[in-house]
Design a protein around this motif. Structure first.
Motif, short mmCIF file in Angstrom:
data_model
loop_
_atom_site.label_atom_id
_atom_site.label_comp_id
_atom_site.label_asym_id
_atom_site.label_seq_id
_atom_site.Cartn_x
_atom_site.Cartn_y
_atom_site.Cartn_z
N PRO A 33 -11.07 3.42 -12.67
CA PRO A 33 -10.85 2.81 -11.35
C PRO A 33 -10.66 3.80 -10.22
CG PRO A 33 -9.56 1.68 -13.02
CD PRO A 33 -10.09 2.92 -13.66
N TRP A 157 -4.03 -9.29 -16.06
CA TRP A 157 -4.02 -7.83 -16.02
C TRP A 157 -3.40 -7.27 -17.29
CZ3 TRP A 157 -0.81 -3.62 -16.20
CH2 TRP A 157 -1.28 -2.42 -15.66
N GLU A 238 -4.67 2.54 -12.92
CA GLU A 238 -5.22 1.20 -12.89
C GLU A 238 -4.61 0.32 -11.79
OE1 GLU A 238 -4.20 2.71 -15.76
OE2 GLU A 238 -5.56 2.23 -17.42
N PRO A 241 -5.34 2.94 -7.85
CA PRO A 241 -6.21 4.09 -8.09
C PRO A 241 -6.56 4.89 -6.83
CG PRO A 241 -7.43 2.03 -8.31
CD PRO A 241 -5.98 1.67 -8.23
#
Length: 257
Positions: A33, A157, A238, A241
Motif C-alpha cells: 500500500p 480490515w 497498511e 501508508p
C-alpha cells in the motif's frame, strides 16, 4: 558454500539504497500500500521475503532474527550494494538492528516502524498463550491485530489481515520467528550506537507506541528521532501508508545517499 539468497523485489533506480523488512504477520506484500508513495528517482528499495514467508515459503530455515539479518546481507551482496539503509517493521526491526551490528560500516541509517526493541518482546502467562496459540488459531491472530491497532479497524480490515497472514506465512516460520523475537536480548550491544535512527510509531499502538520507543530505542541510540503518526496503530504500512512513506523518505533523504 554460498548462501541461498531469499526472494526479493527492487523498486526505483535512485542512488539511495534501502532494504525493508516486513512484520511477523505477513511477507513483503505488507509494504504494497505504501510503495506508490515512495520516491523511486532518489532511491532504490529492496523488499525481501523472510524465509517461510511469501515467495520464500518453501525455503528451509531456522526462522530466527539472526538468520534474517544474514539473509539481508546476502541480498545486499547480490545487489552489489556496499552501503544501504535498513527499515524494519515490528519484528523486522530486531533483524534490522542485527544487520547494523553485523555490518556497521555498511548501514547508513536505521528505521524502526512500530519496532520491537533489541531487548526483544518477552511473553508470559495469558499473553504467551495468546501469541503461541496464534500459530494455529486464526482467532488469536485476529485478537492480536485488533489489540495492537487500538481497536480502531473494522471487521473487514481485520479479517483481510488475518487471511493474508495465513496465506503468506507457514506455521513453522510463524512459530520460529515468534520464539526468536520473544526471547532475544542484545540491547547492551546497541547501547550508545551513533548510527542515525528514526523510530516511527502509531498513535493508537498500545504496545509498541511512543512510550515504548522512548524507554528503549531513544534511550539506547543517541541519534534517534521519533515520529508519531496519527490515525494508525501497529500497522502504518497498511493503515496510513502515505504518511509512513512521507516520513521514511524525509528521513532517508538526509542519510541514505
Amino acid at each position: 558454500m554460498a548462501r541461498d539468497v531469499i526472494p526479493y523485489e527492487v523498486q526505483g533506480s535512485g542512488a539511495g539504497r534501502v532494504i525493508l523488512l516486513h512484520h511477523w504477520f505477513g511477507d513483503r506484500t505488507a509494504f504494497a500500500p505504501m510503495r506508490e508513495h515512495l520516491n523511486g528517482e532518489a532511491f532504490s528499495y529492496a523488499f525481501p521475503d523472510c524465509r517461510g514467508c511469501g515467495e520464500a515459503q518453501q525455503m528451509a530455515g531456522a526462522f530466527t532474527m539472526e538468520e534474517i539479518a544474514a539473509d539481508v546481507l546476502a541480498v545486499a551482496d547480490e545487489l552489489d550494494w556496499d552501503t544501504f539503509s535498513v527499515v524494519g517493521h515490528s519484528m523486522g526491526a530486531i533483524a534490522a538492528q542485527l544487520v547494523l551490528l553485523n555490518a556497521p560500516d555498511r548501514v547508513r541509517s536505521l528505521i524502526g516502524v512500530a519496532p520491537m526493541p533489541a531487548s526483544g518482546f518477552p511473553l508470559e502467562g495469558e499473553y504467551r498463550d495468546l501469541f503461541y496459540g496464534a500459530v494455529e488459531n486464526p482467532a488469536n491472530r485476529r485478537a492480536i491485530i485488533d489489540t495492537v491497532t487500538g481497536g480502531q479497524e473494522d471487521d473487514a480490515w481485520l479479517d483481510a489481515m488475518v487471511s493474508r497472514s495465513l496465506a503468506r506465512t507457514t506455521p513453522e516460520a510463524f512459530r520460529g520467528y515468534l520464539e526468536s523475537w520473544s526471547t532475544t536480548d542484545f540491547h547492551e550491544r546497541v547501547r550508545g550506537n551513533r548510527t542515525p535512527v528514526l523510530v516511527v510509531t502509531g498513535a493508537h499502538d498500545p504496545v509498541l507506541g511512543a512510550d515504548a520507543a522512548r524507554g528503549t530505542w531513544l534511550e539506547w541510540y543517541p541519534n534517534a528521532e521519533l515520529d508519531v503518526l496519527d490515525g494508525c496503530g501497529h500497522f502504518p504500512t497498511e493503515e496510513t501508508p502515505q504518511a509512513l512513506a512521507a516520513s521514511l523518505v524525509q528521513f532517508l533523504s538526509r542519510f541514505a545517499k
